[in-house]
Scaffold this motif. Structure first.
Motif, PDB file in Angstrom:
ATOM      1  N   UNK A  52      -6.122  -4.355  -6.223  1.00  0.00           N
ATOM      2  CA  UNK A  52      -7.076  -2.916  -5.597  1.00  0.00           C
ATOM      3  C   UNK A  52      -5.719  -2.174  -5.338  1.00  0.00           C
ATOM      4  N   UNK A  53      -4.594  -2.539  -4.646  1.00  0.00           N
ATOM      5  CA  UNK A  53      -3.777  -1.781  -4.598  1.00  0.00           C
ATOM      6  C   UNK A  53      -3.294  -2.299  -5.755  1.00  0.00           C
ATOM      7  N   UNK A  54      -2.656  -3.276  -6.413  1.00  0.00           N
ATOM      8  CA  UNK A  54      -2.071  -3.324  -7.756  1.00  0.00           C
ATOM      9  C   UNK A  54      -2.598  -2.071  -8.046  1.00  0.00           C
ATOM     10  N   UNK A  55      -3.868  -2.061  -8.631  1.00  0.00           N
ATOM     11  CA  UNK A  55      -4.483  -1.282  -9.160  1.00  0.00           C
ATOM     12  C   UNK A  55      -4.686   0.132  -9.541  1.00  0.00           C
ATOM     13  N   UNK A  56      -4.344   0.368  -7.969  1.00  0.00           N
ATOM     14  CA  UNK A  56      -4.971   1.875  -7.264  1.00  0.00           C
ATOM     15  C   UNK A  56      -3.596   2.786  -8.283  1.00  0.00           C
TER      16      UNK A  56
END
Length: 480
Positions: free
Chosen positions: A158-162
């Motif tokens: 999720x952090x990578x795709x934010x």
């Protein structure tokens, strides 16, 4: 649901064994082979046979135009395609599909997938959705580690795709971790395999099938005979079984040259019976991790215990082959490893061929093996804070609470009041809260808590059966 079935019919989805119709006047894509039905005790909403079905008969065809995939979303929306392509090297195929799914959710009624998206579950019970209380309820260290690892991986993704989602101007709600977790659970539990995308596809109508484990036609006596075969012959046989199993699973469904996902009856069904789909071979922990449910009787269940590191490395067996069957019997590889480990180091090489064949070396060696295995199971059970019997009563209590009209009275009459107080405190509530009914978030947590207790209960039952199995054989060998 009726609107969804009409929409699917317009896209060419059909349960007819003959060529599907593309007429926009078709009222439903179902009714010829399948009908939507509710099975409260067997998976909830699913498919019932609309008529008698033959094994291998086509029961649903979903054309590529109806499949929700990342490439389809990007083909329809050049802006999404441009942004996703710019981040492609840093994101996995699953992350890209999740972003595309959330982009369609963000479009609301203007999305071409709106009718499908509005029918998706609002919450899931896969391991990644478990909170700390529910994870600890698994009790077994390996299961807790799996749950923590999955949740950590989802948060990292999720952090990578934010940054990509921010570029796409996602609404604040769609940027939240709990929304990403919902989308991840949707992809994890509902996608079907396609050759052109590792993330798979979301298959409207096709994802209404409930799960059936691959058939287990081998009796325990046949398994005992099978496991006595030579190690090399066993490997060949297992490869053949693997190929046969793959062929069997392919009769359940796959994307075909007809540019459609085709799903077939895995066996004969009578009219009104639930029609099930085999997703593959999974243990209960794997089912819980990927799909959010488990089976009371799973022929593919494997129970693992902590073994000495020497046992895991001295042979050629993969670590995941060292397990206990649901009936308490050790796997072929585990039994061989224990026999080898109970043989003096300087004699292992000379006895290895006999051990790999599945033969007992001697009464003395076999007694040591059985005592070692039984003791390890007893030690594992003693380290767990509750017994299987207590877990069984707790499961009954949790089910009663989920359907309770007077939860305070049920708690007061139960012996699990202390456990429930801890549960409420974790959720920042107490027994004096004024709500007559438990909040929805607590009901969902109770459902996940029950799943955790069911898993650990079956884990303990397998270990207990193994202890009894070892004691029985020890008694028989001692009389020889």
């Amino acid at each position: 649901m009726e609107a969804l079935l009409r929409w699917a019919a317009e896209l060419g989805v059909s349960d007819s064994p003959s060529a599907p119709t593309t007429s926009t006047t078709t009222s439903s894509c179902l009714g010829r082979s399948l009908v939507v039905a509710d099975f409260p005790a067997a998976g909830g909403r699913g498919f019932a046979a609309a008529r008698d079905l033959r094994r291998g008969e086509l029961v649903l065809r979903v054309p590529r135009a109806a499949l929700l995939t990342s490439d389809r979303v990007m083909a329809d929306d050049p802006r999404i395609a441009s942004c996703v392509d710019a981040h492609r090297p840093r994101l996995s195929s699953i992350q890209r599909l999740i972003v595309c799914l959330l982009a369609e959710v963000g479009k609301g009624k203007s999305s071409g997938w709106y009718l499908y998206l509005s029918q998706l579950p609002t919450y899931y019970t896969i391991l990644a959705t478990f909170n700390n209380f529910e994870i600890e309820a698994l009790q077994a260290d390996d299961a807790i580690w799996v749950a923590q690892k999955v949740l950590s991986a989802v948060r990292s993704e999720w952090e990578e795709a934010t940054p990509l989602m921010r570029e796409l101007d996602f609404k604040p709600k769609l940027l939240m971790f709990k929304t990403w977790l919902w989308a991840f659970a949707t992809v994890s539990s509902r996608t079907l395999h396609v050759a052109w995308d590792d993330a798979g596809c979301l298959c409207p109508i096709g994802d209404l099938f409930n799960y059936a484990a691959p058939d287990d036609d081998t009796s325990s006596e046949e398994q005992d005979t099978e496991e006595a075969m030579k190690y090399q012959e066993r490997n060949v046989m297992l490869e053949e079984i693997k190929l046969d199993s793959s062929s069997e699973r392919m009769t359940d469904g796959g994307y075909e040259d007809s540019n459609a996902y085709c799903l077939y009856a895995r066996k004969r069904y009578r009219k009104g019976e639930q029609v099930l789909l085999g997703y593959g071979t999974y243990t209960n922990l794997e089912l819980l991790e990927h799909y959010g449910f488990l089976l009371d009787e799973n022929p593919n269940e494997k129970t693992y215990i902590q073994l000495d590191s020497e046992l895991c490395t001295m042979g050629t067996w993969p670590k995941d082959s060292l397990y206990i069957h649901p009936n308490g019997h050790p796997s072929f590889a585990l039994l061989c490893a224990l026999r080898l480990g109970s043989t003096p180091t300087n004699r292992r090489k000379s006895f290895s061929h006999q051990i790999y064949s599945g033969s007992m070396l001697s009464v003395e060696n076999e007694l040591e093996v059985l005592k070692r295995l039984g003791s390890k199971c007893v030690e594992t059970l003693q380290q767990l804070p509750t017994t299987a019997e207590l877990d069984g009563r707790l499961i009954h209590f949790l089910r009663r609470l989920q359907n309770s009209t007077n939860w305070r009275a049920d708690v007061e009459q139960s012996s699990f009041g202390q456990e429930f107080v801890v549960f409420l405190r974790f959720h920042s509530l107490d027994l004096d809260c004024t709500q007559d009914q438990l909040p929805v978030r607590l009901l969902r947590s109770l459902e996940r808590w029950e799943l955790a207790v069911r898993w650990r209960c079956s884990y303990k039952i397998a270990l207990t059966k193994c202890v009894l199995y070892c004691k029985c054989l020890i008694n028989e060998l001692s009389l020889q």
